[in-house]
Design a protein around this motif. Structure first.
Motif, PDB file in Angstrom:
ATOM      1  N   GLU A 126      35.903  74.619  59.830  1.00 50.69           N
ATOM      2  CA  GLU A 126      36.391  74.152  61.123  1.00 50.69           C
ATOM      3  C   GLU A 126      37.419  75.126  61.685  1.00 50.69           C
ATOM      4  O   GLU A 126      38.235  75.679  60.953  1.00 50.69           O
ATOM      5  CB  GLU A 126      37.030  72.767  60.973  1.00 50.69           C
ATOM      6  CG  GLU A 126      37.400  72.135  62.298  1.00 50.69           C
ATOM      7  CD  GLU A 126      37.866  70.698  62.140  1.00 50.69           C
ATOM      8  OE1 GLU A 126      38.412  70.184  63.120  1.00 50.69           O
ATOM      9  OE2 GLU A 126      37.678  70.109  61.061  1.00 50.69           O
ATOM     10  N   SER A 127      37.343  75.334  62.993  1.00 54.45           N
ATOM     11  CA  SER A 127      38.290  76.206  63.681  1.00 54.45           C
ATOM     12  C   SER A 127      38.615  75.588  65.039  1.00 54.45           C
ATOM     13  O   SER A 127      37.751  74.996  65.678  1.00 54.45           O
ATOM     14  CB  SER A 127      37.680  77.596  63.879  1.00 54.45           C
ATOM     15  OG  SER A 127      38.553  78.411  64.631  1.00 54.45           O
ATOM     16  N   ASP A 128      39.847  75.743  65.487  1.00 51.92           N
ATOM     17  CA  ASP A 128      40.245  75.240  66.804  1.00 51.92           C
ATOM     18  C   ASP A 128      39.810  76.171  67.925  1.00 51.92           C
ATOM     19  O   ASP A 128      39.749  75.759  69.082  1.00 51.92           O
ATOM     20  CB  ASP A 128      41.770  75.046  66.859  1.00 51.92           C
ATOM     21  CG  ASP A 128      42.231  73.920  65.961  1.00 51.92           C
ATOM     22  OD1 ASP A 128      41.446  72.973  65.738  1.00 51.92           O
ATOM     23  OD2 ASP A 128      43.371  73.990  65.470  1.00 51.92           O
ATOM     24  N   GLU A 129      39.503  77.409  67.613  1.00 48.05           N
ATOM     25  CA  GLU A 129      39.135  78.408  68.625  1.00 48.05           C
ATOM     26  C   GLU A 129      37.907  79.189  68.184  1.00 48.05           C
ATOM     27  O   GLU A 129      37.700  79.415  66.999  1.00 48.05           O
ATOM     28  CB  GLU A 129      40.294  79.398  68.835  1.00 48.05           C
ATOM     29  CG  GLU A 129      41.573  78.780  69.359  1.00 48.05           C
ATOM     30  CD  GLU A 129      41.455  78.245  70.771  1.00 48.05           C
ATOM     31  OE1 GLU A 129      40.703  78.826  71.573  1.00 48.05           O
ATOM     32  OE2 GLU A 129      42.091  77.221  71.059  1.00 48.05           O
TER      33      GLU A 129
END
Length: 146
Positions: A126-129
């Protein structure tokens, strides 16, 4: 050349066969107790009588035979079947009749083609960007090329 072990589960089974010297897919053959009729829009599982030992790092991809699909409307219902390296059961093909006429598959008929191909195993995190691109979030025809 990559070697793939094949086990016959039925004495009538035919090992996959390449139709030409440079063919990517090997033909899979129907093992049936007679003709199998498909009404328009109907899907049926067709046995091949074979189990495969696909090597680790490879997958067996089951595609339509172009002639069967274009001339008679019969193609895998799931578009592309996947035989994983750890699957040891019978390879079956879910054929779907896309035509408006009843179609029949006979015993020993070529029903699909098998492509053995390497694949990359991904680690998902998972990554926010996400990195920016020119296309961005544009999809479904957004490039103007349909």
């Amino acid at each position: 050349m990559t070697k793939v072990k094949v086990k016959k589960l039925d004495e009538r089974a035919v090992l996959p066969v390449y139709g030409s010297e440079f063919a990517a897919g090997a033909d899979l053959y129907a093992v049936t107790d007679g003709d199998v009729a498909f009404l328009p829009g109907e899907t049926k599982l067709i046995h091949t009588g074979l189990a495969l030992e696909v090597p680790e790092g490879y997958a067996g991809l089951i595609y339509a035979r172009s002639g069967l699909a274009t001339k008679r409307g019969l193609a895998p219902a799931n578009k592309v079947g996947v035989v994983d390296a750890d699957y040891r059961g019978e390879v079956m093909v879910a054929l779907h009749n896309h035509s408006d006429k009843e179609q029949v598959i006979g015993a020993g008929e070529r029903i699909a083609q098998l492509v053995i191909t390497p694949f990359l195993k991904a680690e998902f995190f998972e990554s926010d960007e996400l990195d920016e691109t020119v296309r961005g979030a544009g999809g479904f025809g957004s490039t103007g090329k349909n």
